[in-house]
Write an enzyme that holds these catalytic residues in place. Structure first.
Site, PDB file in Angstrom:
ATOM      1  N   GLU B  53      20.724  -2.202  19.132  1.00 25.52           N
ATOM      2  CA  GLU B  53      19.532  -2.311  18.659  1.00 25.52           C
ATOM      3  C   GLU B  53      19.281  -1.677  17.277  1.00 25.52           C
ATOM      4  OE1 GLU B  53      16.417  -1.208  21.126  1.00 25.52           O
ATOM      5  OE2 GLU B  53      17.483  -2.082  22.670  1.00 25.52           O
ATOM      6  N   GLU B  64       7.036   5.500  20.373  1.00 24.96           N
ATOM      7  CA  GLU B  64       8.112   6.263  20.251  1.00 24.96           C
ATOM      8  C   GLU B  64       7.813   7.632  20.401  1.00 24.96           C
ATOM      9  OE1 GLU B  64      10.504   4.432  19.797  1.00 24.96           O
ATOM     10  OE2 GLU B  64       9.984   2.884  18.557  1.00 24.96           O
TER      11      GLU B  64
END
Lengths: 421, 289
Positions: B53, B64
Site C-alpha cells: 500500500e 492516522e
C-alpha cells in the site's frame, strides 16, 4: 422550533444532504456512532421525547439568559438613514451564541447515556461554551485546541480550566482550528462508545450540520417574533457573519421560507481574496465567496483548497471565522441563490468594531464586526429595515484589536496611543 | 506484478490467497522523497511483501496516528503531488501488486471538476490494483465503487470493531480484494500487543468468503503470528515501517532495515500458519498456496 422545521423539506433530503452538499465522509469506526446520534437527534430534538426540548429551553432561559434582546440601534439607524436592529447574542451567557449549541449537545449526550464530552476549539469560544455546559450538567470534558491558539488565547484556556475542563494542546500543522478538529476526530474514533463529540459549528458529517442548526435556530425564531412586535413586519434584510456558519444558519433558518427577506452571509475577506497555492495559504476565510466543492471533516461542501485537493491554511483577523470550510447547508443556500455570500476585509471589520463601540456602546466580537463592516459598506442595498446579528461580545478581542489598529490607519479608530498610558 | 489466475477475481485476491499467510506493507509516498520511496518499495517487495500500500498524502489525515501524520507532513513538505505519485507507480517493478491509500478529497479533485473517475482511470493506467479510502464509508462509496469496477480496480473497505449487524452486511456486500480488519478503535500506529477486538472481528467475519487482513497496531513478527493463528489471511503493517524510515540518519540506510523487517513479519506470519496446520481443531481451515 418544530413548527419552523416543516418548511425546509424542499431542499433538505432525508439522507443527510442539502442538494449536493453534506453526507458522512468519516472513518468506518464512527459510522455506528453517527447512526446512534441521528436516532437520538430525531427522538429527543425533533420529537421532544422525555421532554428533552422542554428541558433544553428551560435551561437556556435560566442558565443561558434567553431570550436575548433585539435592540434598535439609534445612532446606526440615523447614520444609515434606515431602521437598524441588533440581535444581541453577545448578551448570552458566555458572551456569544455558542452556548445554544454546546448546551444542546451536552444535554443530548446526557440523554444518550454518554459519559464523556470532547470538543475542538479555535479561538476558544466554543471550548469555553462547552466547558460551561459540561460543568453545568456535570459531565467530564476535554477540549482540543491548537498550540498556536492556546498561546494567543490564554484567557479562554483559563476559563475552560476554571470550569473543570482539560485542555489538550494540538501541535500538528499550523496548530489552529483545522488541526484541533482532526485531533478531536481521532479521539472520537478511539473512544466513540462512551464519548460524545460536541462539534462547534454547522459542519462535519450528518447529522451535525442540521442538529447544530436546530439548536442555534432559536436566534432567528426570536428575531422573527421580536421584529414583528417592534417594527410590525419582517425585515428587508438580515445580515450575519459566516465562518463555519453556526450563527449564520441560526439567524437565517427561520427566514429561509420568507422570500421577501434577503439574507447576507458576511465572510472574512482577510487581506486578499487570492489563494497562494504554492505555499498552501489563503489570506482570507471567504469560503462561500471563493471556495470550490470538496470533502473536509466529514462533509461535501465549499472549501479553500489547492487544485490538487490539499486544504489550504485560511486567515482572518478574527480567529472565530478562520476556517477553510463552511457548513454544507450554507453552500447549498448560496448555490440556489437564497443566501448572498459577501465578504469584508480585515480593515473594514476593524472599523466596524470601533464604530459600534463608539456609536452604540457595544463592543462586538471581531467576528460580528464583519457583519457591521458590511452594513457600513452596503447599507443602501439592504432596504428600510435591517437586522444584524451581533453574535458575540468583543472583550476577548481587545488585545488583537489594539495590536491590529496600531498597524493601520483606520477611519473609525480612536487614538490607540492613549490606551497604554 | 502477480499473475491473475482464473480461480481468483483480482490481482489482490490472488496475492493474498496465493501467498497465504500474506504480508501487506504500507509506506507514505514521498517520505522523505519519491526517489527514496522507490527504493523502499523495492526493499519491501524483496523482503516478502505480498501486497504493498502506498499512501498518497493529504493535508488532513484524520484516520492516522502520529507516526503516519508525521510521514505525510514530510511527504507534503517534499512537494509530493498526485501526478508525481502516479509516475512513481509507473516506475516501480514489483512482484507484489500495489494499492493506493488516500483520502476522498484527493480522489475527487484529481480531474478538472470534482469527480472520482479521472483519478481511478489514471490509477488503472499507472498499474495500481486497488484503492483504500479511510474516510469513505460504504454509504458514500457507490460512485467510487462503480468507477473502480469499470476500470478493473479493487476498492478495499475497512471493517471496524464497531461494524456489526446490518452495517457489516452492507459493507461486506461492497468489498472486493480483501476486507481490511481494523484491529482496534482509534488511529493507525504501532502497538505492543494484539488487541482483543481482533479476535472478535475475525469471528464476526468468518462467515464471509473474502480474504481478511488485519491492520492498525501490528508491529512485530510475533503479532503477525498471533493474528494469522486467529484466522486472518494476512497482516498489514505501516507505522512500524515508517518508524524505521523516520529514524534513519540517511534515507538510504533504511533500505536494508525495511527489507529485514518485512522478512521478520513474513516469517512471523508463516509461524502462525504452521501452528494452525499443527492444531487444526479450534481454528478455521487455512487457505494453502
Amino acid at each position: 422550533m418544530s413548527t419552523e422545521r416543516e418548511r425546509d423539506d424542499e431542499y433538505e433530503s432525508g439522507g443527510g444532504t442539502f442538494g449536493d452538499y453534506g453526507g458522512q465522509y468519516v472513518p468506518e469506526a464512527l459510522m455506528p456512532a453517527l447512526q446512534e446520534l441521528e436516532d437520538a437527534y430525531e427522538r429527543y430534538v425533533l420529537e421532544n421525547e422525555d421532554g428533552f426540548m422542554d428541558e433544553f429551553r428551560d435551561r437556556m432561559r435560566d442558565f443561558g439568559g434567553r431570550p436575548t434582546p433585539l435592540q434598535r440601534a439609534d445612532r446606526l439607524s440615523e447614520r444609515y438613514d434606515r431602521e437598524v436592529y441588533l440581535k444581541r447574542e453577545d448578551l448570552l451567557h458566555g458572551g456569544a451564541h455558542k452556548l445554544n449549541n454546546a448546551l444542546g449537545q451536552v444535554l443530548l449526550a446526557k440523554y444518550m447515556g454518554k459519559e464523556r464530552i470532547i470538543a475542538e476549539t479555535g479561538a476558544g469560544q466554543h471550548g469555553t461554551a462547552t466547558a460551561m455546559a459540561a460543568a453545568h450538567l456535570d459531565m467530564p470534558c476535554e477540549i482540543y485546541m491548537g498550540r498556536t491558539d492556546v498561546n494567543r488565547q490564554r484567557p479562554n484556556v483559563y476559563r475552560m480550566r476554571m470550569n473543570g475542563a482539560e485542555v489538550n494542546p494540538v501541535e500538528a500543522g499550523s496548530a489552529t482550528l483545522k488541526e484541533a478538529i482532526n485531533e478531536t476526530m481521532r479521539d472520537w474514533a478511539t473512544t466513540v462508545e462512551r464519548t460524545h463529540y460536541v462539534i462547534g459549528s454547522v459542519v462535519g458529517p450528518h447529522p451535525f450540520p442540521r442538529m447544530v442548526r436546530d439548536f442555534q435556530a432559536v436566534i432567528g425564531e426570536e428575531i422573527r417574533d421580536q421584529i414583528r412586535e417592534k417594527a410590525g413586519r419582517l425585515p428587508d434584510s438580515v445580515v450575519a457573519c459566516a465562518g463555519g456558519g453556526s450563527n449564520t444558519m441560526g439567524t437565517f433558518h427561520a427566514f429561509v421560507p420568507d422570500e421577501g427577506v434577503d439574507l447576507y452571509a458576511v465572510e472574512a475577506g482577510g487581506s486578499s481574496l487570492e489563494i497562494d497555492e504554492e505555499n498552501g495559504m489563503a489570506p482570507n476565510s471567504a469560503t462561500l465567496s471563493t471556495g470550490t466543492d470538496g470533502v473536509l471533516h466529514g462533509a461535501m461542501t465549499k472549501l479553500l483548497q489547492a487544485g490538487d485537493g490539499q486544504i489550504v491554511e485560511s486567515h482572518s483577523v478574527s480567529a472565530g471565522l478562520d476556517y477553510a470550510g463552511v457548513g454544507p447547508e450554507l453552500s447549498h443556500l448560496v448555490d440556489i441563490g437564497r443566501v448572498t455570500p459577501t465578504n469584508v476585509d480585515d480593515d473594514d471589520a476593524l472599523n466596524g468594531f470601533h464604530r459600534l463601540s463608539r456609536l452604540e456602546g457595544i463592543i462586538p466580537a471581531l467576528e460580528s464586526s464583519h457583519a457591521l463592516g458590511y452594513l457600513e459598506e452596503e447599507h443602501d442595498e439592504l432596504g428600510d429595515l435591517v437586522v444584524v446579528n451581533v453574535s458575540g461580545r468583543g472583550d476577548k478581542d481587545l488585545e488583537t484589536v489594539l495590536e491590529e489598529t496600531e498597524k493601520r490607519d483606520l477611519e473609525a479608530a480612536p487614538e490607540i496611543e492613549v490606551f497604554d498610558g | 506484478m502477480s499473475d491473475t489466475s482464473s480461480e481468483y477475481d483480482s490481482d489482490i485476491e490472488a496475492a493474498i490467497r496465493g501467498n497465504h499467510p500474506a504480508l501487506i506493507t504500507y509506506i507514505t509516498a514521498g517520505d522523505p522523497s519519491l526517489e527514496d520511496t522507490k527504493a523502499y518499495v523495492e526493499a519491501l517487495d524483496r523482503g516478502g511483501s505480498d501486497l504493498i500500500e502506498l499512501g498518497l498524502p493529504f493535508s488532513e489525515p484524520i484516520a492516522e496516528g502520529q507516526t503516519i501524520q508525521a510521514a505525510i507532513n514530510r511527504a507534503l513538505a517534499a512537494g509530493t503531488t498526485p501526478e508525481g505519485f502516479f509516475e512513481l507507480v509507473e516506475d516501480l517493478e514489483t512482484e507484489a501488486p500495489l494499492l493506493v491509500m488516500t483520502y476522498y478529497n484527493m480522489i475527487l479533485q484529481y480531474g478538472s471538476e470534482p469527480d472520482v473517475r479521472p483519478f481511478v482511470e489514471r490509477a488503472a493506467e499507472a498499474g495500481l490494483s486497488g484503492i483504500i479510502v479511510p474516510d469513505l464509508p460504504a454509504e458514500e462509496a457507490d460512485p467510487l465503487r462503480d468507477a473502480c469496477d469499470d476500470n478493473g480496480l479493487d476498492l478495499i473497505f475497512i471493517i471496524a470493531p464497531t461494524t456489526e449487524g446490518e452495517r457489516l452486511d452492507a459493507v461486506m456486500s461492497r468489498v472486493s480484494g480483501f476486507a481490511y480488519v481494523q484491529a482496534r478503535l482509534g488511529t493507525t500506529g504501532a502497538r505492543a500487543n494484539v488487541s482483543g477486538a481482533t479476535y472478535d472481528s475475525l469471528a464476526r467475519l468468518s462467515k464471509y468468503d473474502v480474504p481478511k487482513a488485519v491492520g492498525f497496531g501490528v508491529s512485530e513478527g510475533d503479532h503477525a503470528a498471533e493474528i494469522i493463528e486467529a484466522g486472518a489471511d494476512g497482516v498489514i503493517v505501516g507505522s512500524a515501517l515508517i518508524d524505521i524510515i523516520a529514524s534513519s540518519d540517511d534515507p538510504s540506510d533504511a533500505v536494508d532495515a525495511l527489507e529485514a523487517k518485512a522478512a521478520e513479519l513474513k516469517r512471523g506470519a508463516r509461524r502462525g500458519a504452521e501452528t494452525l496446520t499443527d492444531d487444526p481443531e479450534d481454528t478455521p481451515e487455512p487457505e494453502q498456496p
